[in-house]
Design a protein around this motif. Structure first.
Motif, PDB file in Angstrom:
ATOM      1  N   ALA A 269       0.836  -1.202   0.000  1.00 41.63           N
ATOM      2  CA  ALA A 269       0.000   0.000   0.000  1.00 41.63           C
ATOM      3  C   ALA A 269       0.869   1.249   0.000  1.00 41.63           C
ATOM      4  CB  ALA A 269      -0.923   0.014   1.220  1.00 41.63           C
ATOM      5  N   GLN A 270       0.254   2.346  -0.407  1.00 42.58           N
ATOM      6  CA  GLN A 270       0.920   3.649  -0.313  1.00 42.58           C
ATOM      7  C   GLN A 270       0.314   4.429   0.843  1.00 42.58           C
ATOM      8  OE1 GLN A 270       1.570   6.206  -3.862  1.00 42.58           O
ATOM      9  NE2 GLN A 270       0.586   7.839  -2.676  1.00 42.58           N
ATOM     10  N   TYR A 271       1.186   4.932   1.695  1.00 44.10           N
ATOM     11  CA  TYR A 271       0.761   5.750   2.826  1.00 44.10           C
ATOM     12  C   TYR A 271       1.320   7.155   2.646  1.00 44.10           C
ATOM     13  CZ  TYR A 271      -0.870   1.627   5.370  1.00 44.10           C
ATOM     14  OH  TYR A 271      -1.552   0.507   5.751  1.00 44.10           O
ATOM     15  N   SER A 272       0.464   8.145   2.855  1.00 41.87           N
ATOM     16  CA  SER A 272       0.893   9.541   2.788  1.00 41.87           C
ATOM     17  C   SER A 272       0.578  10.211   4.116  1.00 41.87           C
ATOM     18  CB  SER A 272       0.177  10.278   1.653  1.00 41.87           C
ATOM     19  OG  SER A 272       0.567   9.759   0.394  1.00 41.87           O
ATOM     20  N   PRO A 281       3.089  16.184   1.635  1.00 39.73           N
ATOM     21  CA  PRO A 281       2.962  14.849   2.219  1.00 39.73           C
ATOM     22  C   PRO A 281       4.287  14.092   2.212  1.00 39.73           C
ATOM     23  CG  PRO A 281       2.167  14.808  -0.031  1.00 39.73           C
ATOM     24  CD  PRO A 281       2.557  16.243   0.263  1.00 39.73           C
ATOM     25  N   GLU A 282       4.477  13.263   3.216  1.00 41.05           N
ATOM     26  CA  GLU A 282       5.583  12.306   3.256  1.00 41.05           C
ATOM     27  C   GLU A 282       4.986  10.974   2.832  1.00 41.05           C
ATOM     28  OE1 GLU A 282       9.321  10.881   3.694  1.00 41.05           O
ATOM     29  OE2 GLU A 282       8.943  12.839   4.612  1.00 41.05           O
ATOM     30  N   SER A 283       5.379  10.487   1.649  1.00 44.68           N
ATOM     31  CA  SER A 283       4.783   9.271   1.100  1.00 44.68           C
ATOM     32  C   SER A 283       5.757   8.104   1.193  1.00 44.68           C
ATOM     33  CB  SER A 283       4.367   9.483  -0.357  1.00 44.68           C
ATOM     34  OG  SER A 283       3.354  10.465  -0.450  1.00 44.68           O
ATOM     35  N   LEU A 284       5.202   6.923   1.398  1.00 42.89           N
ATOM     36  CA  LEU A 284       6.024   5.718   1.450  1.00 42.89           C
ATOM     37  C   LEU A 284       5.221   4.542   0.917  1.00 42.89           C
ATOM     38  CD1 LEU A 284       5.125   3.704   4.104  1.00 42.89           C
ATOM     39  CD2 LEU A 284       5.947   5.725   5.312  1.00 42.89           C
ATOM     40  N   HIS A 285       5.948   3.570   0.390  1.00 45.65           N
ATOM     41  CA  HIS A 285       5.317   2.323  -0.034  1.00 45.65           C
ATOM     42  C   HIS A 285       5.580   1.269   1.030  1.00 45.65           C
ATOM     43  CE1 HIS A 285       3.960  -1.078  -2.396  1.00 45.65           C
ATOM     44  NE2 HIS A 285       5.115  -1.682  -2.144  1.00 45.65           N
ATOM     45  N   PHE A 286       4.511   0.643   1.506  1.00 50.41           N
ATOM     46  CA  PHE A 286       4.656  -0.427   2.493  1.00 50.41           C
ATOM     47  C   PHE A 286       4.626  -1.765   1.775  1.00 50.41           C
ATOM     48  CE2 PHE A 286       2.662  -3.664   5.215  1.00 50.41           C
ATOM     49  CZ  PHE A 286       3.638  -3.735   6.199  1.00 50.41           C
ATOM     50  N   VAL A 316       0.273 -11.197  -9.230  1.00 52.45           N
ATOM     51  CA  VAL A 316      -0.845 -10.851 -10.104  1.00 52.45           C
ATOM     52  C   VAL A 316      -0.252 -10.134 -11.310  1.00 52.45           C
ATOM     53  CG1 VAL A 316      -2.909  -9.425 -10.379  1.00 52.45           C
ATOM     54  CG2 VAL A 316      -2.562 -10.709  -8.263  1.00 52.45           C
ATOM     55  N   LYS A 317      -0.501 -10.677 -12.502  1.00 52.74           N
ATOM     56  CA  LYS A 317       0.040 -10.124 -13.748  1.00 52.74           C
ATOM     57  C   LYS A 317       1.561 -10.003 -13.687  1.00 52.74           C
ATOM     58  CE  LYS A 317      -4.169  -7.652 -15.078  1.00 52.74           C
ATOM     59  NZ  LYS A 317      -4.766  -6.356 -15.475  1.00 52.74           N
ATOM     60  N   ASP A 318       2.182 -11.091 -13.239  1.00 53.90           N
ATOM     61  CA  ASP A 318       3.645 -11.197 -13.182  1.00 53.90           C
ATOM     62  C   ASP A 318       4.292 -10.159 -12.270  1.00 53.90           C
ATOM     63  OD1 ASP A 318       3.633 -13.332 -15.014  1.00 53.90           O
ATOM     64  OD2 ASP A 318       3.563 -11.931 -16.702  1.00 53.90           O
ATOM     65  N   GLN A 319       3.540  -9.668 -11.307  1.00 53.99           N
ATOM     66  CA  GLN A 319       4.077  -8.695 -10.356  1.00 53.99           C
ATOM     67  C   GLN A 319       3.704  -9.133  -8.947  1.00 53.99           C
ATOM     68  OE1 GLN A 319       3.009  -4.616 -11.203  1.00 53.99           O
ATOM     69  NE2 GLN A 319       3.483  -3.920  -9.120  1.00 53.99           N
ATOM     70  N   LYS A 320       4.681  -9.120  -8.047  1.00 55.41           N
ATOM     71  CA  LYS A 320       4.407  -9.525  -6.671  1.00 55.41           C
ATOM     72  C   LYS A 320       3.327  -8.637  -6.067  1.00 55.41           C
ATOM     73  CE  LYS A 320       8.788 -11.713  -5.426  1.00 55.41           C
ATOM     74  NZ  LYS A 320       9.878 -11.766  -4.415  1.00 55.41           N
ATOM     75  N   ILE A 321       2.398  -9.269  -5.333  1.00 50.69           N
ATOM     76  CA  ILE A 321       1.247  -8.500  -4.851  1.00 50.69           C
ATOM     77  C   ILE A 321       1.656  -7.449  -3.820  1.00 50.69           C
ATOM     78  CG2 ILE A 321      -0.388 -10.351  -5.342  1.00 50.69           C
ATOM     79  CD1 ILE A 321      -0.437 -11.020  -2.392  1.00 50.69           C
ATOM     80  N   ALA A 322       2.746  -7.693  -3.087  1.00 51.39           N
ATOM     81  CA  ALA A 322       3.172  -6.708  -2.093  1.00 51.39           C
ATOM     82  C   ALA A 322       3.776  -5.466  -2.732  1.00 51.39           C
ATOM     83  CB  ALA A 322       4.171  -7.330  -1.123  1.00 51.39           C
ATOM     84  N   SER A 323       4.100  -5.540  -4.023  1.00 49.18           N
ATOM     85  CA  SER A 323       4.657  -4.371  -4.709  1.00 49.18           C
ATOM     86  C   SER A 323       3.562  -3.437  -5.221  1.00 49.18           C
ATOM     87  CB  SER A 323       5.539  -4.811  -5.876  1.00 49.18           C
ATOM     88  OG  SER A 323       4.763  -5.425  -6.899  1.00 49.18           O
ATOM     89  N   TYR A 324       2.313  -3.908  -5.207  1.00 47.88           N
ATOM     90  CA  TYR A 324       1.193  -3.063  -5.616  1.00 47.88           C
ATOM     91  C   TYR A 324       0.845  -2.063  -4.510  1.00 47.88           C
ATOM     92  CZ  TYR A 324      -0.143  -5.944  -9.687  1.00 47.88           C
ATOM     93  OH  TYR A 324      -0.173  -6.595 -10.890  1.00 47.88           O
ATOM     94  N   ASN A 325       0.309  -0.928  -4.909  1.00 44.54           N
ATOM     95  CA  ASN A 325      -0.334  -0.019  -3.962  1.00 44.54           C
ATOM     96  C   ASN A 325      -1.825  -0.365  -3.947  1.00 44.54           C
ATOM     97  OD1 ASN A 325       1.941   1.468  -3.143  1.00 44.54           O
ATOM     98  ND2 ASN A 325       1.827   2.750  -4.980  1.00 44.54           N
ATOM     99  N   SER A 326      -2.147  -1.464  -3.272  1.00 40.39           N
ATOM    100  CA  SER A 326      -3.529  -1.945  -3.258  1.00 40.39           C
ATOM    101  C   SER A 326      -4.461  -0.974  -2.550  1.00 40.39           C
ATOM    102  CB  SER A 326      -3.595  -3.312  -2.571  1.00 40.39           C
ATOM    103  OG  SER A 326      -2.742  -4.231  -3.221  1.00 40.39           O
ATOM    104  N   ASN A 354      10.878  11.482   9.955  1.00 40.06           N
ATOM    105  CA  ASN A 354      11.131  11.045   8.581  1.00 40.06           C
ATOM    106  C   ASN A 354      10.209   9.890   8.220  1.00 40.06           C
ATOM    107  OD1 ASN A 354      12.460   8.483   9.445  1.00 40.06           O
ATOM    108  ND2 ASN A 354      14.016   9.893  10.235  1.00 40.06           N
ATOM    109  N   GLY A 355      10.280   9.492   6.936  1.00 44.73           N
ATOM    110  CA  GLY A 355       9.416   8.423   6.447  1.00 44.73           C
ATOM    111  C   GLY A 355       9.653   7.102   7.133  1.00 44.73           C
TER     112      GLY A 355
END
Length: 456
Positions: A269-272, A281-286, A316-326, A354-355
């Protein structure tokens, strides 16, 4: 029946003998001139513990043969002081005493013209004391110390802190919450340096409240490593298994709901976090895989567990699901409400530098989610958890063993089911006292499973 010989049981008690004794059960209130003793009338009581609740709850059933309902005239503010003892603790003098509020009458059923069966619901009394108070006050320091001060000042109870939170310079204004609410609110910002959460809870065997970090739970030694709980009905009465604690029943249901965790933003997920001063915003990908990789490197999967409860190969679609911003989740972050031209600067409730520090908050929520992903409920003898000698239930690490269903390729010893077997953390307990027996249903969670066969 008199004249019959009682058989000895493996726990040393005679078959049919009571496993506990109720010493007293006094109902009292400011409206009553004298207390009412109902110990002899109690049929059954069930006490509940949960790692997310700083208070106990109870269901209690008694036979009203003496106009108790009429005499007490329950109005929802009566106190029940319950004192009982595990039968083997009589010589040592260890006993358990708890005070409850009888907060509602669940049911009254007529057994006959002059007898009624009454069931009441109870909540530990300090929750009632908390509910009538309100806090709107400034506190400064570490969140764990603030919690300790609030509980001590308003509820006259002590909080035992087991762990070190990563924040020591916070200042907050409690926003009109009662003491328990305020403590649970502060607990959300009480994190270890690695971003592991704290839990605030009440247990049956101790008088104090416990504030303990998850890192301590995952790194502690397994308490029953030499005598694991085992579900093997065919082996229970066999020779050579005396060291095992027998599981009478178990429930393994509603588990492995990964989709639910994805939709909560606890996998990818993406958190801002918005700085309200600059609007930036301070954004990060979890990524949950990064968190589990870190815990594995730190040997923080609990006991001897080595396979964490997430499959990094999912795609999903050749991409690890944890890499998605679901999920894309936005929160208020830095406000600098207590920073400025002062001799001391303090961070406010949501402030982080910090992030990476914001990522700790997400780690905390994710670990709680994955701890509950694989729940297991086992029913065992209650004697291990009602001794009253500062016996902790919640947060304890225990080993549970199930045998493999597949007997092919038998090597001469019992293979373990590596999916259900493992080293678990106790996250809930249901203590059932039914007049003679005392049993405990333990709700257990884990963030990883055993990776290989272990010797038992």
């Amino acid at each position: 029946m008199s004249g019959q010989m009682k058989r000895n049981r493996p726990d040393g008690l005679a078959e049919g003998s009571n496993e506990y004794v109720i010493l007293s059960a006094l109902i009292s209130s400011a409206r009553m001139e004298t207390s009412v003793e109902i110990a002899a009338l109690i049929d059954e009581f069930i006490i509940y513990e949960h790692i997310e609740k700083p208070y106990l709850t109870m269901l209690l059933q008694f036979l009203d043969q003496a106009n108790i309902i009429q005499l007490v005239d329950f109005q929802g503010g009566e106190k029940l002081t319950l004192k009982f003892q595990q039968i083997e603790e009589i010589e040592r003098g260890n006993e358990i005493q708890k005070e409850f509020l009888i907060d509602r009458i669940e049911s009254v059923v007529k057994a006959d013209e002059r007898n009624e069966v009454v069931m009441v619901h109870c909540t530990e009394y300090h929750m009632f004391e908390s509910s009538v108070q309100n806090i709107s006050k400034v506190y400064t320091g570490a969140p764990s110390i603030m919690i300790q001060k609030i509980i001590s000042s308003y509820l006259n109870k002590q909080v035992v802190i087991d762990g070190n939170d990563s924040i020591g310079d916070m200042q907050v204004i409690i926003p009109n919450l009662h003491p328990i609410e305020a403590s649970m609110w502060l607990r959300e910002s009480t994190l270890t340096n690695s971003g592991l959460p704290f839990f605030l809870y009440s247990t049956l065997g101790v008088e104090n409240l416990i504030l303990r970090d998850f890192e301590k739970m995952l790194s502690q030694p397994v308490s029953n490593i030499r005598s694991p709980y085992i579900f093997a009905p065919s082996l229970t009465n066999s020779s050579g298994v005396a060291k095992f604690y027998s599981i009478e029943e178990f429930k393994y249901e509603g588990t492995e709901d990964l989709h639910k965790l994805i939709r909560k933003g606890l996998v990818g997920a993406q958190y801002s976090f918005i700085d309200v001063n600059s609007g930036v915003p301070e954004s990060l990908h979890f990524d949950i895989e990064n968190l589990f990789t870190t815990l594995t490197a730190q040997n923080l999967l609990g006991g001897e567990n080595s396979r964490y409860n997430y499959g990094p190969q999912y795609e999903v679609k050749d991409q690890k699901i944890a890499s998605y911003n679901s999920k894309v989740i936005t929160r208020i972050g830095t406000s600098n409400a207590f920073r400025g031209d002062y001799s001391q600067n303090f961070r406010s409730y949501q402030d982080e530098s910090n992030g990476g520090d914001y990522n700790k908050r997400v780690n905390s929520k994710a670990l709680k989610g994955f701890l509950a992903k694989t729940p297991l409920i086992i029913k065992v003898k209650g004697r291990e958890f009602i001794s009253g000698n500062n016996n902790f239930t919640l947060g304890k690490a225990i080993r549970i063993i199930f045998l493999d269903n597949d007997t092919t390729g038998d090597t001469g010893y019992a293979k373990k089911d590596l999916k259900k077997s493992g080293d678990y953390i106790i996250i809930g307990a249901k203590h059932v006292f039914n007049g003679i027996k005392a049993t405990t249903e333990l709700t257990c969670g884990k963030i990883a499973s055993l990776g290989q066969e272990i010797e038992i």
